[in-house]
Design an enzyme around this catalytic site. Structure first.
Site, mmCIF file in Angstrom:
data_model
loop_
_atom_site.group_PDB
_atom_site.id
_atom_site.type_symbol
_atom_site.label_atom_id
_atom_site.label_comp_id
_atom_site.label_asym_id
_atom_site.label_seq_id
_atom_site.Cartn_x
_atom_site.Cartn_y
_atom_site.Cartn_z
ATOM 1 N N ASP A 74 0.841 -1.205 0.000
ATOM 2 C CA ASP A 74 0.000 0.000 0.000
ATOM 3 C C ASP A 74 0.877 1.257 0.000
ATOM 4 O OD1 ASP A 74 -2.146 -1.682 0.383
ATOM 5 O OD2 ASP A 74 -2.210 -1.353 2.559
HETATM 6 N N1 URA Z 1 -1.186 -5.776 4.279
HETATM 7 C C1 URA Z 1 -1.673 -4.526 4.165
HETATM 8 O O1 URA Z 1 -2.697 -4.201 4.766
HETATM 9 N N2 URA Z 1 -1.006 -3.648 3.397
HETATM 10 C C2 URA Z 1 0.125 -3.939 2.750
HETATM 11 O O2 URA Z 1 0.702 -3.077 2.075
HETATM 12 C C3 URA Z 1 0.623 -5.247 2.880
HETATM 13 C C4 URA Z 1 -0.056 -6.146 3.642
#
Ligand code: URA
Length: 243
Positions: free
Chosen positions: A112
């Site tokens: 993310d």
């Molecule tokens: N889980 C999440 O919520 N975000 C990420 O970027 C990776 C794993």
């Protein structure tokens, strides 16, 4: 199997071009549409055309395609960078951090915008597919700062599996690291990689993820790599991954 019955290695033109390390799939499509690609001497404008690299002659800008060496790297992604090639809103992407690699690589899975940590990038699509396929059960470890004090029962729920909108999560390994005044710091290892999975699991407990850092994927740890920097995987690391 003899030569006649053996399956031909057919791939779409788009895939062949991006795999040759020339650019992204979106770019590859635009080159085909622009008439820069020939197959057996004829311009084709269909990026979804199947080609057999053992038989067909593919040229780009009138030069034969040459398969590139496989490159595997590990980037310490900072927060605020997207794991996409281009953002319509002009936000920074991980490609800016690996611009000096000199060949086109694709991220192995996604992190993310607000997640930092270990991101693998490669031009070996098969490797990337294997690492991201949930059937491969490749473990991914994250450090999490949650917005509340989570109880032992909460952490046990994370371990046992949480019912999310896209189904229950697989059993996970969870270790409490420390509690600060009102936050919980813990480590979680998942063997699947669903969209925003850690965030959604913590939200299901009524808390929020304030900080999320991926520190390990399969046998590879982030180590002492500075944030925003990349390094190539060593041959031994690539081998360890492939098992
Ligand atoms: N889980 C999440 O919520 N975000 C990420 O970027 C990776 C794993």
């Amino acid at each position: 199997m003899n030569g006649e019955t053996r399956k031909r290695p057919l791939k779409t033109l788009e895939r062949v071009l991006s795999k040759a390390g020339l650019g992204s799939r979106v770019e590859a499509r635009s080159w085909v549409h622009a008439g820069r690609v020939t197959v057996n001497g004829k311009v084709t404008r269909n990026p979804d055309q199947w080609v057999d690299m053992e038989r067909d002659r593919v040229r780009f800008d009138d030069r034969p395609l040459v398969a590139r060496d496989r490159v595997y790297l590990l980037l310490y992604k900072p927060t605020g960078y997207l794991t996409t090639y281009k953002d319509p809103d002009g936000r920074p992407t991980v490609y800016e951090l690996v611009a000096d690699v000199g060949t086109f690589l694709s991220p192995v899975g996604r992190l993310d915008l607000n997640t930092s940590g270990l991101l693998l990038m490669t031009n070996d699509n098969r490797f990337a597919e294997r690492v991201t396929n949930p059937d491969s059960h490749v473990p991914k470890t994250y450090l999490v700062k949650a917005s509340t004090l989570l109880t032992d029962a909460h952490l046990q729920q994370l371990r046992d599996g949480i019912e999310l909108a896209d189904g229950p999560t697989r059993p996970a390994t969870v270790r409490r690291l420390r509690n600060s005044e009102k936050y919980t710091h813990f480590e979680i290892t998942l063997t699947e990689g669903r969209n925003r999975q850690v965030r959604r699991m913590v939200e299901a407990l009524g808390a929020k993820v304030l900080k999320l850092v991926r520190v390990k994927v399969g046998p590879i740890g982030i180590g002492t790599l500075p944030i925003g920097k990349w390094r190539l995987l060593t041959p031994a690391e690539v081998k360890a991954f492939k098992g």
